[in-house]
Each structure stands twice: as structure tokens, then as C-alpha cells.
Design a protein around this motif. Structure first.
Motif, PDB file in Angstrom:
ATOM      1  N   SER A  61       0.967  -1.308   0.025  1.00 45.05           N
ATOM      2  CA  SER A  61       0.183   0.202   0.017  1.00 45.05           C
ATOM      3  C   SER A  61       1.004   1.314  -0.108  1.00 45.05           C
ATOM      4  CB  SER A  61      -0.975   0.010   1.060  1.00 45.05           C
ATOM      5  OG  SER A  61      -0.234   0.058   2.496  1.00 45.05           O
ATOM      6  N   CYS A  62       0.409   2.302  -0.255  1.00 41.98           N
ATOM      7  CA  CYS A  62       1.020   3.632  -0.076  1.00 41.98           C
ATOM      8  C   CYS A  62       1.237   3.692   1.450  1.00 41.98           C
ATOM      9  CB  CYS A  62      -0.029   4.669  -0.762  1.00 41.98           C
ATOM     10  SG  CYS A  62       0.942   6.304  -0.700  1.00 41.98           S
ATOM     11  N   THR A  63       0.355   3.276   2.131  1.00 40.41           N
ATOM     12  CA  THR A  63       0.576   3.611   3.620  1.00 40.41           C
ATOM     13  C   THR A  63       1.854   2.927   3.967  1.00 40.41           C
ATOM     14  OG1 THR A  63      -1.636   3.692   4.070  1.00 40.41           O
ATOM     15  CG2 THR A  63      -0.365   3.269   5.963  1.00 40.41           C
ATOM     16  N   THR A  87      -5.457  16.069   4.165  1.00 41.89           N
ATOM     17  CA  THR A  87      -4.870  14.733   3.424  1.00 41.89           C
ATOM     18  C   THR A  87      -5.675  13.526   4.151  1.00 41.89           C
ATOM     19  OG1 THR A  87      -2.845  13.662   2.813  1.00 41.89           O
ATOM     20  CG2 THR A  87      -2.746  14.564   4.862  1.00 41.89           C
ATOM     21  N   PHE A  88      -5.105  12.422   3.427  1.00 46.26           N
ATOM     22  CA  PHE A  88      -5.351  11.167   4.033  1.00 46.26           C
ATOM     23  C   PHE A  88      -4.498  10.708   5.528  1.00 46.26           C
ATOM     24  CE2 PHE A  88      -5.718   6.463   4.082  1.00 46.26           C
ATOM     25  CZ  PHE A  88      -7.096   6.379   3.912  1.00 46.26           C
ATOM     26  N   SER A  90      -2.856   8.316   6.429  1.00 41.32           N
ATOM     27  CA  SER A  90      -1.563   7.766   6.164  1.00 41.32           C
ATOM     28  C   SER A  90      -0.371   8.718   6.130  1.00 41.32           C
ATOM     29  CB  SER A  90      -1.772   6.969   5.161  1.00 41.32           C
ATOM     30  OG  SER A  90      -2.767   5.963   5.117  1.00 41.32           O
ATOM     31  N   VAL A 133       1.745  16.483  -0.255  1.00 43.50           N
ATOM     32  CA  VAL A 133       0.667  15.731  -1.234  1.00 43.50           C
ATOM     33  C   VAL A 133       0.277  16.521  -2.406  1.00 43.50           C
ATOM     34  CG1 VAL A 133      -1.467  14.676  -1.109  1.00 43.50           C
ATOM     35  CG2 VAL A 133       0.002  14.692   1.146  1.00 43.50           C
ATOM     36  N   ASP A 159       4.279  12.302  -0.861  1.00 49.05           N
ATOM     37  CA  ASP A 159       3.005  11.428  -0.657  1.00 49.05           C
ATOM     38  C   ASP A 159       2.311  11.509  -1.839  1.00 49.05           C
ATOM     39  OD1 ASP A 159       0.635  10.014  -0.675  1.00 49.05           O
ATOM     40  OD2 ASP A 159       0.140  10.486   1.352  1.00 49.05           O
ATOM     41  N   ALA A 161       0.433   9.756  -3.694  1.00 47.86           N
ATOM     42  CA  ALA A 161      -1.075   8.611  -3.987  1.00 47.86           C
ATOM     43  C   ALA A 161      -1.581   8.989  -5.185  1.00 47.86           C
ATOM     44  CB  ALA A 161      -1.811   8.651  -2.824  1.00 47.86           C
ATOM     45  N   HIS A 162      -1.853  10.331  -5.308  1.00 53.88           N
ATOM     46  CA  HIS A 162      -2.487  10.647  -6.574  1.00 53.88           C
ATOM     47  C   HIS A 162      -2.101  10.963  -7.925  1.00 53.88           C
ATOM     48  CE1 HIS A 162      -5.681  12.788  -3.360  1.00 53.88           C
ATOM     49  NE2 HIS A 162      -5.532  11.603  -2.942  1.00 53.88           N
ATOM     50  N   SER A 183       0.237   5.047  -4.603  1.00 52.87           N
ATOM     51  CA  SER A 183      -0.949   4.139  -4.358  1.00 52.87           C
ATOM     52  C   SER A 183      -1.517   3.491  -5.196  1.00 52.87           C
ATOM     53  CB  SER A 183      -2.112   4.825  -3.609  1.00 52.87           C
ATOM     54  OG  SER A 183      -2.997   4.086  -3.141  1.00 52.87           O
ATOM     55  N   LYS A 188      -7.505   4.279  -7.266  1.00 55.10           N
ATOM     56  CA  LYS A 188      -6.437   4.890  -8.155  1.00 55.10           C
ATOM     57  C   LYS A 188      -6.610   4.842  -9.718  1.00 55.10           C
ATOM     58  CE  LYS A 188      -5.139   6.890  -4.198  1.00 55.10           C
ATOM     59  NZ  LYS A 188      -5.888   6.358  -3.313  1.00 55.10           N
ATOM     60  N   GLY A 195      -2.343  -1.642  -2.982  1.00 52.78           N
ATOM     61  CA  GLY A 195      -0.797  -1.950  -3.319  1.00 52.78           C
ATOM     62  C   GLY A 195      -0.293  -0.234  -3.481  1.00 52.78           C
ATOM     63  N   TYR A 327     -11.352  14.511   2.586  1.00 54.29           N
ATOM     64  CA  TYR A 327     -10.910  14.477   3.914  1.00 54.29           C
ATOM     65  C   TYR A 327     -11.356  15.251   4.820  1.00 54.29           C
ATOM     66  CZ  TYR A 327      -6.929  12.973   0.607  1.00 54.29           C
ATOM     67  OH  TYR A 327      -6.234  12.318  -0.185  1.00 54.29           O
TER      68      TYR A 327
END
Ligand SMILES: Cc1ncc(COP(=O)(O)O)c(C=O)c1O
Length: 380
Positions: A61-63, A87-88, A90, A133, A159, A161-162, A183, A188, A195, A327
Motif C-alpha cells: 500500500s501507499c501507507t 490529506t489522508f 496515512s 501531497v 506522498d 498517492a494521486h 498508491s 486510483k 498496493g 478528507y
């Protein structure tokens, strides 16, 4: 929404790729299903080639990739880590897990990214890292942020993720920080259920990253024949996915151009068809600065007030269109209050007024027509 209400247009449907089933089947039947098999390696090669990065390690995961970043930057109790409040969990949780105090920053009013102008006031002697982010895959002000971190000797982590395929001033997002994370969660653009990946831009961190990802052992060196036996050499955990998960992801990597083109078409269409209505209703559409190329991750509306956003959300949901908020500012969350400091009005306002529209790779023209028709029927 009550369970009795029917969702006709979901918020998300995961992207699909033609080779997913044959690849996953092959990986399952190969007799070698654990991590770092052939599909994982091909995913890593795709990412390093696409991003021009020294190394890319697939994670679960991204986390997890963010937790690896916290270990690699040697976060410990007493350190401070600056993150945007909007943000998220994580982004902050990964660093709080190792004892960092989280220092929340506010967002910019246009891109909703961390406000780089606040950073000089937030950096202290204890600041160990800044985590940015790229919201919706639109780049933060990386020239300013990179220079600030370099001058202060602070680790910069993205981060991202996006933001896979996003660019800032011609340079790939995820290539500015010493480390960056991706992420591949089902929401996504490219996904494998759950993942992620850690992108390592500082070559001196690659060996330790491999060890951290393999339960603190030098097993990767053992597989390459560099050591006779592998053993426990550092901190670590199990951060690598099964090879059949990577097989599903590789299939999407190979169809990335098709997936991205479909998402661009949908994003452009939403913007074209909603601009007139938005202007008349005083609703803001996403802002993409001219020096940013976005990866078409999401489409959102920013309403003039929390009450107009909530009324619009409820109306769309009642019509079967699953538009969703985003968020809750981390500074106002129960754990954010325990491990962090800072309270930011703009992050709160954005959180209360932003609504994301259904956005997925294979949205049909009819579905997009319905979303546009229902949104533009709204008078605030
Ligand atoms: C900005 C950001 N960072 C991290 C994550 C966590 O990603 P993952 O679910 O892959 O751990 C998310 C999830 O959507 C996110 O939006």
C-alpha cells in the motif's frame, strides 16, 4: 444514503485491463507466488523507466511505503514532521507511528496543496521531514519547497498517492523528494486492489530500503548471490506484495495510455459541460496551474458554503449518483489532536465545501450525461 436507495452511478469503479486475468492466472500457476517474483520485477522496471528513478519497490500500500519512508528518514520521538492538514490519515500516521510530532500546515486556496508560504513559520530545529501531497495529482510548489528543505537540511517526502504521471514544470511528480510514494488502491487510476510503491530518488538509500521491506533482513542480497546466508540486520517489516498482485498491476501499467486517455476525456468533458453552470452558481472547479500537468485522478466541485454542498450531495445521492466529500482535516481528528499541533481555517473550509463527482476510467457517455444533467439542474 440509506440501504434502500439505489446507487446507479457509483463514485468509483476500478480500472480494468485485458491482460489482468491471463497474467494473474499465470502468476498463480507458476509455483512462485511470494513477493519479488517476475511480475513484481517488471512493475519495478516500469516505474523506474517511466519516472527516471534510481529504484522503485512495490509495496502492499501507499501507507506501507510511507512507513518505509519514516524508517528510512530515521524518524524518532522528538522529531517533528510537517504535513498538510487536508490529506489522508496515512500521510501523518506513518510518521506518528515512529513517535514524530505532526505539525499541520494549511492548504493553498487554489490547488488545495500545502501552502509553501507557511513552511518557514513551521520549520523548527526539530523538523526532520516535510511530507507534501499533490492533491488530485496537481503539483505542489516544488521549486520553493525543494529549496526550503535543502536550505534547512530537512528530508522532503512526496506522498504521491494521486499523482502518478503528473508533472510540475516538466518534471515528474515523485522525483523531487528524497523518497516518494504511490498508491494502487482500487480508487486510483491504476490499481491492484491494495498496493503501492516506494520511489527512491537517493541511491544511497536503496540497500536499506530493500532490507526494511524484507522484514529487516538482507534477503534481497541473498537472492542476488551477494551474501551466502541472509540474516536480520536492521529494522523492518513485511512490505512486499504477492507476485500475483503485481501481475494484476502490470496488466494496468501496460494499458496506462488507454486508461489515461479515457480519464482525460471524462475530465475535459466535466469541465466543458459544467463551467457555465459553475460560474452562474459561484461554484469553483478544479484549478490546474499552467506549469502543472495533471494525471486526471479526480474531479471536484467547491461550493460557496457547507450548506449548499450538503444540499447538492444529498440531492445527487437521492438521484442514485454517489458524489462524496473528501478528507476531514487531520488537525481536527481525534488522533491528529493527540499527535499533532496546528489548526487551519482554510483546510476546514475546503473540507466542508468540496464534493467529488463520480470519476472512473470506464464511465459511459450515458453515465456522464446523467451526472452533468443532475449537477446542472441544481440552483443553489
Ligand atoms: C494522499 C493519500 N495518501 C495516502 C493514501 C493511502 O493509500 P493506500 O490506501 O494505498 O495506503 C491515500 C488514500 O487514498 C491518499 O489519498
Amino acid at each position: 444514503m440509506t440501504t434502500a436507495q439505489r446507487v446507479t452511478i457509483p463514485f468509483n469503479r476500478p480500472s480494468t485491463a485485458k491482460s489482468s486475468v491471463p497474467y494473474v492466472t499465470q502468476a498463480l500457476l507458476s509455483g512462485r507466488t511470494s513477493g519479488d517474483g517476475p511480475y513484481t520485477k517488471r512493475c519495478g522496471t516500469y516505474l523506474t523507466t517511466r519516472l527516471g528513478a534510481p529504484a522503485a519497490l512495490l509495496t502492499t500500500s501507499c501507507t506501507d511505503a510511507l512507513e518505509m519512508a519514516a524508517l528510512l528518514t530515521r524518524i524518532q520521538p522528538g522529531d517533528e514532521v510537517i504535513v498538510p492538514s487536508f490529506t489522508f490519515s496515512s500521510t501523518a500516521a506513518a510518521f506518528a507511528l515512529f513517535g514524530a510530532t505532526i505539525v499541520f500546515a494549511d492548504v493553498r486556496g487554489d490547488t488545495l496543496n500545502i501552502n509553501e508560504n507557511d513552511l518557514p513559520n513551521l520549520i523548527t530545529q526539530k523538523t526532520k521531514a516535510v511530507v507534501v501531497v499533490h492533491y488530485a495529482g496537481v503539483g505542489c510548489e516544488m521549486d520553493t519547497i525543494t529549496a526550503l528543505c535543502q536550505d534547512a537540511g530537512i528530508a522532503l517526502v512526496e506522498d504521491n498517492a494521486h499523482g502518478l504521471f503528473g508533472r510540475y514544470r516538466g518534471r515528474n511528480l515523485g522525483s523531487f523528494g528524497v523518497l516518494s510514494t504511490l498508491s494502487f488502491h482500487e480508487t486510483k487510476n491504476l490499481s491492484c486492489g491494495e498496493g503501492g510503491a516506494l520511489i527512491i530518488n537517493d541511491p544511497s538509500l536503496v540497500d536499506r530500503a530493500e532490507i526494511i521491506r524484507e522484514k529487516g533482513t538482507n534477503r534481497s542480497q541473498f537472492w542476488r548471490g551477494q551474501v551466502d546466508k541472509y540474516t536480520w540486520v536492521d529494522h523492518g517489516s513485511s512490505f512486499l506484495p504477492a507476485d500475483y498482485v503485481a501481475a494484476a498491476l502490470l496488466a494496468q501499467f501496460e494499458e496506462a495510455e488507454v486508461i489515461q486517455a479515457k480519464r482525460k476525456a471524462l475530465w475535459d468533458r466535466y469541465r466543458r459541460d459544467l463551467t457555465g453552470w459553475a460560474t452562474a452558481q459561484n461554484v469553483k472547479l478544479p484549478y490546474v496551474p499552467p506549469d502543472c500537468e495533471q494525471p486526471y485522478h479526480m474531479f471536484y466541485l467547491r461550493f460557496p458554503s457547507a450548506s449548499t454542498m450538503e444540499a447538492a450531495r444529498q440531492y445527487l445521492v437521492s438521484m442514485g449518483i454517489l458524489a462524496v466529500t473528501h478528507y476531514v482535516p487531520l488537525h481536527s481528528s481525534p488522533q491528529g489532536k493527540r499527535v499533532g499541533r496546528g489548526a487551519w481555517p482554510l483546510a476546514e473550509e475546503v473540507s466542508a465545501t468540496l464534493l467529488r463527482l463520480p470519476f472512473y476510467t470506464d464511465m459511459s457517455d450515458e453515465e456522464a450525461d446523467t451526472v452533468v444533467a443532475e449537477v446542472t439542474s441544481l440552483t443553489l
